[in-house]
Design a protein around this motif. Structure first.
Motif, PDB file in Angstrom:
ATOM      1  N   VAL A  29      -9.980 -16.368 -10.544  1.00 31.12           N
ATOM      2  CA  VAL A  29     -10.708 -17.057 -11.612  1.00 31.12           C
ATOM      3  C   VAL A  29     -11.890 -17.267 -10.636  1.00 31.12           C
ATOM      4  CG1 VAL A  29     -11.287 -19.062 -12.617  1.00 31.12           C
ATOM      5  CG2 VAL A  29      -9.139 -18.547 -13.128  1.00 31.12           C
ATOM      6  N   SER A  30     -13.050 -16.229 -10.711  1.00 32.38           N
ATOM      7  CA  SER A  30     -14.163 -16.040 -10.182  1.00 32.38           C
ATOM      8  C   SER A  30     -15.017 -16.813 -10.426  1.00 32.38           C
ATOM      9  CB  SER A  30     -14.166 -14.551 -10.009  1.00 32.38           C
ATOM     10  OG  SER A  30     -15.728 -14.273  -9.514  1.00 32.38           O
ATOM     11  N   ASP A  31     -15.565 -17.177  -8.493  1.00 30.97           N
ATOM     12  CA  ASP A  31     -17.386 -18.659  -9.348  1.00 30.97           C
ATOM     13  C   ASP A  31     -18.336 -17.335  -9.282  1.00 30.97           C
ATOM     14  OD1 ASP A  31     -16.704 -17.806  -6.162  1.00 30.97           O
ATOM     15  OD2 ASP A  31     -17.230 -19.498  -5.715  1.00 30.97           O
ATOM     16  N   GLY A  32     -17.581 -15.637  -9.175  1.00 30.93           N
ATOM     17  CA  GLY A  32     -19.247 -14.843  -8.891  1.00 30.93           C
ATOM     18  C   GLY A  32     -18.662 -14.372  -7.727  1.00 30.93           C
ATOM     19  N   SER A  33     -17.973 -14.928  -7.090  1.00 32.32           N
ATOM     20  CA  SER A  33     -18.312 -14.151  -4.902  1.00 32.32           C
ATOM     21  C   SER A  33     -17.922 -12.957  -5.304  1.00 32.32           C
ATOM     22  CB  SER A  33     -17.951 -15.940  -4.377  1.00 32.32           C
ATOM     23  OG  SER A  33     -16.728 -15.495  -4.105  1.00 32.32           O
ATOM     24  N   GLY A  34     -16.573 -12.789  -5.454  1.00 29.41           N
ATOM     25  CA  GLY A  34     -15.540 -12.024  -5.804  1.00 29.41           C
ATOM     26  C   GLY A  34     -14.857 -11.593  -4.554  1.00 29.41           C
ATOM     27  N   GLU A  35     -13.808 -10.704  -4.815  1.00 34.10           N
ATOM     28  CA  GLU A  35     -13.073 -10.710  -3.597  1.00 34.10           C
ATOM     29  C   GLU A  35     -13.656  -8.998  -2.903  1.00 34.10           C
ATOM     30  OE1 GLU A  35      -8.553 -12.700  -4.047  1.00 34.10           O
ATOM     31  OE2 GLU A  35      -9.492 -11.114  -6.505  1.00 34.10           O
ATOM     32  N   SER A  36     -13.268  -8.864  -1.819  1.00 28.45           N
ATOM     33  CA  SER A  36     -14.269  -7.537  -1.384  1.00 28.45           C
ATOM     34  C   SER A  36     -12.665  -7.166  -0.148  1.00 28.45           C
ATOM     35  CB  SER A  36     -15.199  -7.273  -0.362  1.00 28.45           C
ATOM     36  OG  SER A  36     -15.251  -6.252  -0.275  1.00 28.45           O
ATOM     37  N   ALA A  37     -11.970  -6.199  -0.255  1.00 31.27           N
ATOM     38  CA  ALA A  37     -10.757  -5.640   0.662  1.00 31.27           C
ATOM     39  C   ALA A  37     -10.080  -7.195   0.868  1.00 31.27           C
ATOM     40  CB  ALA A  37     -11.694  -5.486   1.724  1.00 31.27           C
ATOM     41  N   VAL A  38      -9.622  -7.963   0.363  1.00 32.19           N
ATOM     42  CA  VAL A  38      -8.979  -8.564   0.284  1.00 32.19           C
ATOM     43  C   VAL A  38      -7.028  -8.164   0.768  1.00 32.19           C
ATOM     44  CG1 VAL A  38      -7.863 -11.156  -0.105  1.00 32.19           C
ATOM     45  CG2 VAL A  38     -10.263 -10.562  -0.310  1.00 32.19           C
ATOM     46  N   ALA A  39      -6.723  -8.590   1.517  1.00 35.25           N
ATOM     47  CA  ALA A  39      -4.992  -8.684   2.110  1.00 35.25           C
ATOM     48  C   ALA A  39      -4.006  -8.963   0.345  1.00 35.25           C
ATOM     49  CB  ALA A  39      -4.763  -8.632   3.095  1.00 35.25           C
ATOM     50  N   LYS A  40      -3.755  -8.637   0.000  1.00 38.51           N
ATOM     51  CA  LYS A  40      -2.983  -9.729  -1.017  1.00 38.51           C
ATOM     52  C   LYS A  40      -1.732  -9.027  -1.348  1.00 38.51           C
ATOM     53  CE  LYS A  40      -6.067 -10.669  -3.640  1.00 38.51           C
ATOM     54  NZ  LYS A  40      -5.934 -12.354  -4.310  1.00 38.51           N
ATOM     55  N   ILE A  41      -0.967  -7.757  -0.130  1.00 39.12           N
ATOM     56  CA  ILE A  41      -0.051  -7.781   0.148  1.00 39.12           C
ATOM     57  C   ILE A  41       0.661  -7.706   1.070  1.00 39.12           C
ATOM     58  CG2 ILE A  41       2.410  -6.265  -0.449  1.00 39.12           C
ATOM     59  CD1 ILE A  41       1.766  -5.677  -2.824  1.00 39.12           C
ATOM     60  N   ASP A  42       0.731  -8.047   2.242  1.00 37.95           N
ATOM     61  CA  ASP A  42       1.335  -7.872   3.712  1.00 37.95           C
ATOM     62  C   ASP A  42       2.219  -7.361   4.489  1.00 37.95           C
ATOM     63  OD1 ASP A  42       1.588  -7.865   6.854  1.00 37.95           O
ATOM     64  OD2 ASP A  42       1.132 -10.125   6.773  1.00 37.95           O
ATOM     65  N   VAL A  43       2.648  -6.517   4.403  1.00 40.12           N
ATOM     66  CA  VAL A  43       4.400  -5.967   4.279  1.00 40.12           C
ATOM     67  C   VAL A  43       5.042  -5.988   5.392  1.00 40.12           C
ATOM     68  CG1 VAL A  43       3.954  -3.507   2.710  1.00 40.12           C
ATOM     69  CG2 VAL A  43       3.571  -4.027   5.377  1.00 40.12           C
ATOM     70  N   SER A  44       4.584  -6.783   6.650  1.00 43.50           N
ATOM     71  CA  SER A  44       4.931  -7.193   7.812  1.00 43.50           C
ATOM     72  C   SER A  44       5.464  -8.667   7.665  1.00 43.50           C
ATOM     73  CB  SER A  44       4.021  -7.555   8.702  1.00 43.50           C
ATOM     74  OG  SER A  44       3.033  -8.427   8.529  1.00 43.50           O
ATOM     75  N   LYS A 112      -3.783   3.454   9.252  1.00 43.61           N
ATOM     76  CA  LYS A 112      -2.473   2.257   7.904  1.00 43.61           C
ATOM     77  C   LYS A 112      -2.036   1.769   9.077  1.00 43.61           C
ATOM     78  CE  LYS A 112       0.966   4.658   5.343  1.00 43.61           C
ATOM     79  NZ  LYS A 112       2.039   6.077   5.046  1.00 43.61           N
ATOM     80  N   ASN A 113      -1.707  -0.067   7.950  1.00 43.72           N
ATOM     81  CA  ASN A 113      -0.827  -0.208   8.451  1.00 43.72           C
ATOM     82  C   ASN A 113      -0.009  -1.045   6.914  1.00 43.72           C
ATOM     83  OD1 ASN A 113      -2.537  -1.660   6.479  1.00 43.72           O
ATOM     84  ND2 ASN A 113      -2.807  -3.429   8.810  1.00 43.72           N
ATOM     85  N   GLY A 114      -0.415  -0.177   5.984  1.00 43.69           N
ATOM     86  CA  GLY A 114       1.094  -0.724   5.036  1.00 43.69           C
ATOM     87  C   GLY A 114       0.394  -1.389   3.705  1.00 43.69           C
ATOM     88  N   ASP A 115      -0.612  -2.340   4.121  1.00 40.57           N
ATOM     89  CA  ASP A 115      -0.687  -3.709   3.181  1.00 40.57           C
ATOM     90  C   ASP A 115      -1.289  -3.037   2.138  1.00 40.57           C
ATOM     91  OD1 ASP A 115       0.190  -5.013   5.264  1.00 40.57           O
ATOM     92  OD2 ASP A 115      -1.620  -5.680   6.138  1.00 40.57           O
ATOM     93  N   ILE A 116      -1.521  -3.551   0.664  1.00 39.31           N
ATOM     94  CA  ILE A 116      -2.698  -3.887  -0.024  1.00 39.31           C
ATOM     95  C   ILE A 116      -3.953  -4.061   0.182  1.00 39.31           C
ATOM     96  CG2 ILE A 116      -2.453  -3.337  -2.824  1.00 39.31           C
ATOM     97  CD1 ILE A 116      -0.029  -2.585  -2.341  1.00 39.31           C
ATOM     98  N   LEU A 117      -4.579  -4.298  -0.602  1.00 40.50           N
ATOM     99  CA  LEU A 117      -6.127  -4.564  -0.261  1.00 40.50           C
ATOM    100  C   LEU A 117      -6.274  -4.657  -1.823  1.00 40.50           C
ATOM    101  CD1 LEU A 117      -7.809  -3.356   2.127  1.00 40.50           C
ATOM    102  CD2 LEU A 117      -6.105  -5.400   2.184  1.00 40.50           C
TER     103      LEU A 117
END
Length: 139
Positions: A29-44, A112-117
């Motif tokens: 739920v955004s306050d207007g600041s947004g997300e930029s390349a935020v790690a969502k899946i950390d495979v490690s 490449k580290n396998g993570d999803i952003l």
């Protein structure tokens, strides 16, 4: 005068982390600041292979269930130069199923580290996304 910086209200829920498959639910739920390349899946951080104890090194995207209100979301594979895996359009709801083939493989190159952003696009205060993503784990 004191300015208080807020952040989008985000959550990640691991629905399943099994031997070969993981399922996640992401909300924003955004306050207007947004997300930029935020790690969502950390495979490690995912569970190791139950047979070999090998660590998860990457994932391929099997399916995405999503709803976006007001903003879009770019999904990237993390690398020195992030690689766009898929873009979810603003003001849309859909189910994307890639299981008829091997899924969307992580084709990121150097670093490449396998993570999803995730990066949000066109976000403003009150915009929302709900995403459920099923991935296949690779060891």
């Amino acid at each position: 005068f004191r300015r208080i910086c807020m952040a989008d209200a985000v959550a990640t829920q691991i629905i399943q982390d099994g031997g070969s498959t993981a399922i996640f639910r992401f909300t924003n739920v955004s306050d207007g600041s947004g997300e930029s390349a935020v790690a969502k899946i950390d495979v490690s951080a995912l569970l190791a292979d139950p047979m070999t104890s090998a660590a998860c090194t990457s994932v391929s995207i099997q399916s995405i269930y999503y709803s976006t209100i007001g903003m879009g979301v770019k999904i990237f594979f993390n690398a020195s130069t992030n690689v766009l895996a898929w873009q979810l359009n603003a003001d849309w709801s859909d189910t994307l199923d890639f299981t008829d083939f091997t899924g969307i493989p992580n084709n990121a190159g150097s670093g490449k580290n396998g993570d999803i952003l995730f990066t949000t696009v066109g976000h403003s205060s009150g915009d929302v996304y709900n995403i459920v993503m099923k991935v296949r784990k690779h060891f």
